[in-house]
Scaffold this active site. Structure first.
Site, mmCIF file in Angstrom:
data_model
loop_
_atom_site.group_PDB
_atom_site.id
_atom_site.type_symbol
_atom_site.label_atom_id
_atom_site.label_comp_id
_atom_site.label_asym_id
_atom_site.label_seq_id
_atom_site.Cartn_x
_atom_site.Cartn_y
_atom_site.Cartn_z
ATOM 1 N N CYS A 1 0.818 -1.221 0.000
ATOM 2 C CA CYS A 1 0.000 0.000 0.000
ATOM 3 C C CYS A 1 0.849 1.268 0.000
ATOM 4 C CB CYS A 1 -0.961 0.002 1.184
ATOM 5 S SG CYS A 1 -0.172 -0.173 2.762
ATOM 6 N N HIS B 1 -1.321 2.197 7.251
ATOM 7 C CA HIS B 1 -1.950 2.162 5.937
ATOM 8 C C HIS B 1 -1.897 3.560 5.351
ATOM 9 C CE1 HIS B 1 -4.128 0.586 2.643
ATOM 10 N NE2 HIS B 1 -5.243 1.246 2.864
ATOM 11 N N ASP C 1 -8.875 4.720 -2.692
ATOM 12 C CA ASP C 1 -7.859 3.753 -2.289
ATOM 13 C C ASP C 1 -7.511 2.932 -3.521
ATOM 14 O OD1 ASP C 1 -6.456 1.451 -1.271
ATOM 15 O OD2 ASP C 1 -7.161 2.035 0.719
#
EC number: 3.5.1.52
Lengths: 333, 354
Positions: A163, A190, A207
């Site tokens: 990520c 994250h 995202d």
């Protein structure tokens, strides 16, 4: 000339002027420095050469055509540029970037397992690598390295990662296409993106790893992830956006890295610095935007009975393998 | 020679109608767009049929016809062609500024590692160093003031001075600062100090100091070399590395200083102190690249007056001082009043009176 005497004179003068603040200064909190350091992050997206390179590798014709089609099918609630971002998101997730649990063996393509961490070499240091993961092939025993790049140019070439790499590269591509974008940092490991919608006059969650557009509750209600801080960093707007992503108190973790006033002061100082180069009218427009966003974020903290009802359709985390997600508390409720 | 009307679609969902000659160049189209969209032509990227248009090509090359749409993307920086040098090439040279053999606690070692990877601090352009880069000319005051107005530079300076490790490095690199009391570090960490350091007006004050010292028969450059803050501040803008290079210039300058009439110099300094609030002493500390900031540091505003009697207002501080052996009530109260209630500051004050 006696410099020692001059400097002594200077010290005497400064001593007489020095007055101490009785309360603890914000600089004593490590989180204050972390926030200031992270505020430098979005500036690396502003390199015009890098943006030109991005425009040369993006399939612009396809993205703009896809955006036009989405606009025709849409109900008019989003603007054209919002559809461009949605088209970019789809292409980025499905055709451009690759998620890596363990990198496949570069010799035989077999599965690998992690054997530890190593230091970056000089070239990797230059490309922003802090840590290199070491892997060994289960089939042929070949040892290989997996550097975690942070520099955009290296990410545009490697096109793989987790990520951190995904959010970095995607946020940069949003900037290259002209959208205002923020890099969102979450304290529980994250990162993702926010893009400003001129049509809706608000910052919209994106995202890239989850191909998720405007689903801010995906972490709290889909993943079952508990979070403490979510901070957004852009070149003209730095903001604590935790309320957008943490709607219910029982899903929050303690915010104990520094007093809230220290965090607010850091964000306020950074915004003043970042906006000092803008014209007065631009600054006023941003201040109006700040008010709207503050109202939006405060609105999420209304009593639970009036808050957004729980959405049971939001999925658990797509990226990552099952053990990794369960260990991180992101495999769903 | 016919005119064509084009629709320009900007990334902020705005649309603009622009009319240009069908045989114009892309650059001419950008010039036509600039006043309508309020974006300088250097910051425009035009995209048609999936390709970014090049300035020197003509619209005919891209087969752009009347009524067509072109996408407009706005960038923050200048076009690379407008810059004298390639920024990427210059930043490659950062590691060569690190001196070999520096210890593990050297915060400069982190400048090329991940901790500062995101800083992306803009390096000075070649124009700042004049036509001969081998023998750099200190940048002009206005150039420095413009650089200090850059929020990236301001933010990196703020972060640098908030980092105790970096402050240790800067303080230890200067004999004067090394011997200074600890509160110098606290002063450097205060926002007022950093604001003064990045205030373009401070640069102009230093320029005035420059001229006045020249009038007094003192050659500022021979005395202070790059330490005046020119190379130092430029270096701070470039991740602070130049500030350490300035130390060499300052040392050479000091060593080569011609004899000066002490009385005249002292009078000049005294006059400057009164007029510039201490800017003159920036000279003595310039070898760490901090001259302009130190000289221009402003006093913080006086705190609101507390009207309670001192034994009540400073009860806790007085007991701490008594435990340490400072038992004179009147002197303790005076010291605490001078330090604003801070025990550490009061101790410094009491010790300096011995």
């Amino acid at each position: 000339m006696d410099f020692h005497a001059i400097s002594q004179r200077f010290i005497d003068m400064m001593r007489s002027k020095n007055s101490q603040n009785a309360s603890q200064p914000p600089e004593t909190y490590p989180f204050y420095h972390e926030v200031r350091q992270m505020s430098q992050h979005p500036w690396m997206y502003e390199d015009p050469e890098l943006q030109d390179y991005a425009l040369s590798i993006l399939p612009l014709d396809k993205l703009f055509q896809d955006a036009s089609e989405l606009e025709k099918e849409g109900d008019g609630s989003w603007g054209y540029q919002d559809y461009v971002i949605q088209a970019l998101l789809k292409w980025f997730k499905r055709e451009f970037f690759v998620w890596v649990n363990q990198p496949p063996c570069e010799k035989c393509g077999g599965e690998t397992h992690m054997t530890g961490n190593g230091p970056p070499n000089e070239e990797e240091k230059w490309n922003g690598v802090r840590n290199v993961e070491l892997y060994q092939c289960n089939v042929c025993g070949h040892n290989q390295r997996f550097p975690r790049y942070n520099r955009i140019r290296a990410l545009l070439d490697s096109r793989k990662g987790r990520c951190g790499e995904w959010a970095n590269c995607f946020t940069f591509l949003c900037r290259a296409l002209g959208s205002r974008a923020r890099w969102i940092w979450n304290a529980e490991d994250h990162v993702w993106t926010e893009v400003y919608s001129n049509k809706q006059q608000r910052w919209v969650h994106v995202d890239s790893g989850e191909e998720s557009f405007d689903e801010p509750l995906i972490y709290e209600q889909g993943w079952g992830k508990k979070m403490s801080y979510c901070l957004g960093f852009g070149i003209d707007s730095v903001r604590d956006v935790s309320h957008r992503y943490i709607r219910h108190p029982e899903n929050g973790l303690p915010r104990d890295r520094c007093p809230e006033s220290v965090l607010q002061q850091a964000l306020h100082e950074i915004n003043i610095e970042f906006r000092s180069r803008l014209t007065d009218s631009e600054r006023k427009a941003l201040e109006e935007e700040d008010k709207r966003e503050k109202d939006e974020l405060d609105g999420y903290m209304r009593p639970v009975s009036q808050a957004t009802p729980t959405n049971t359709d939001l999925p658990a985390r797509q990226t990552g393998n099952v053990e990794w997600k369960e260990k991180r508390g992101e495999a769903g409720k | 020679m016919t005119n064509i009307s084009l629709t320009i679609k900007a990334a902020n969902d705005q649309k603009y109608a622009v009319t240009v000659d069908s045989e114009s160049s892309v650059l001419a189209l950008k010039e036509a767009i600039a006043p309508v969209a309020d974006i300088e032509k250097e910051r425009q990227r035009l995209i048609y049929a999936g390709r970014v248009l090049k300035d020197e090509e003509s619209l005919k090359t891209y087969k752009i016809q009347d009524g067509h749409s072109i996408h407009l993307v706005k960038t923050l920086g200048q076009n690379p062609a407008a810059a004298a040098t390639n920024v990427s090439d210059r930043t490659q040279q950062v590691p060569t500024n690190i001196q070999a053999g520096q210890g593990a606690n050297n915060p400069l070692a982190n400048l090329t590692s991940a901790r500062y990877a995101g800083f992306n601090i803009p390096m000075p352009s070649a124009s700042m160093f004049g036509p001969n880069p081998e023998n750099p000319v200190p940048p002009s005051t206005e150039e420095l003031a413009n650089m200090l107005s850059n929020p990236m530079v301001q933010s990196s300076i703020n972060e640098m001075f908030s980092n105790p490790q970096m402050l240790d490095m800067i303080i230890n690199s200067s004999p004067h600062l090394r011997n200074a009391p600890p509160y110098v570090r606290q002063m450097m960490q205060s926002p007022e100090f950093r604001r003064a350091m990045t205030d373009p007006d401070t640069m102009r004050q230093m320029a005035q100091l420059h001229q006045q010292m020249g009038a007094a028969g003192i050659d500022p450059m021979s005395l202070m070399g790059g330490g005046l803050g020119g190379a130092g501040l430029g270096g701070l803008g470039g991740a602070g590395l130049g500030g350490f290079g300035g130390a060499n210039n300052a040392t050479a300058g000091i060593a080569g200083a011609a004899p000066v009439d002490q009385t005249a110099a002292a009078n000049t300094i005294q006059n400057l102190l009164n007029n510039l609030g201490g800017a003159g002493f920036g000279a003595g500390l310039g070898d760490a690249g901090l001259g302009a900031g130190l000289g221009g540091a402003a006093s913080p505003p006086a705190p609101a007056q507390d009207t309670r009697p001192p034994e009540e207002r400073y009860a806790e501080q007085l007991s701490q001082l008594n435990e340490m052996g400072f038992v004179d009530f009147e002197r303790n109260v005076q010291a605490l009043r001078r330090s604003g209630g801070n025990v550490q500051g009061a101790i410094e004050s009491l010790l300096s009176d011995l």
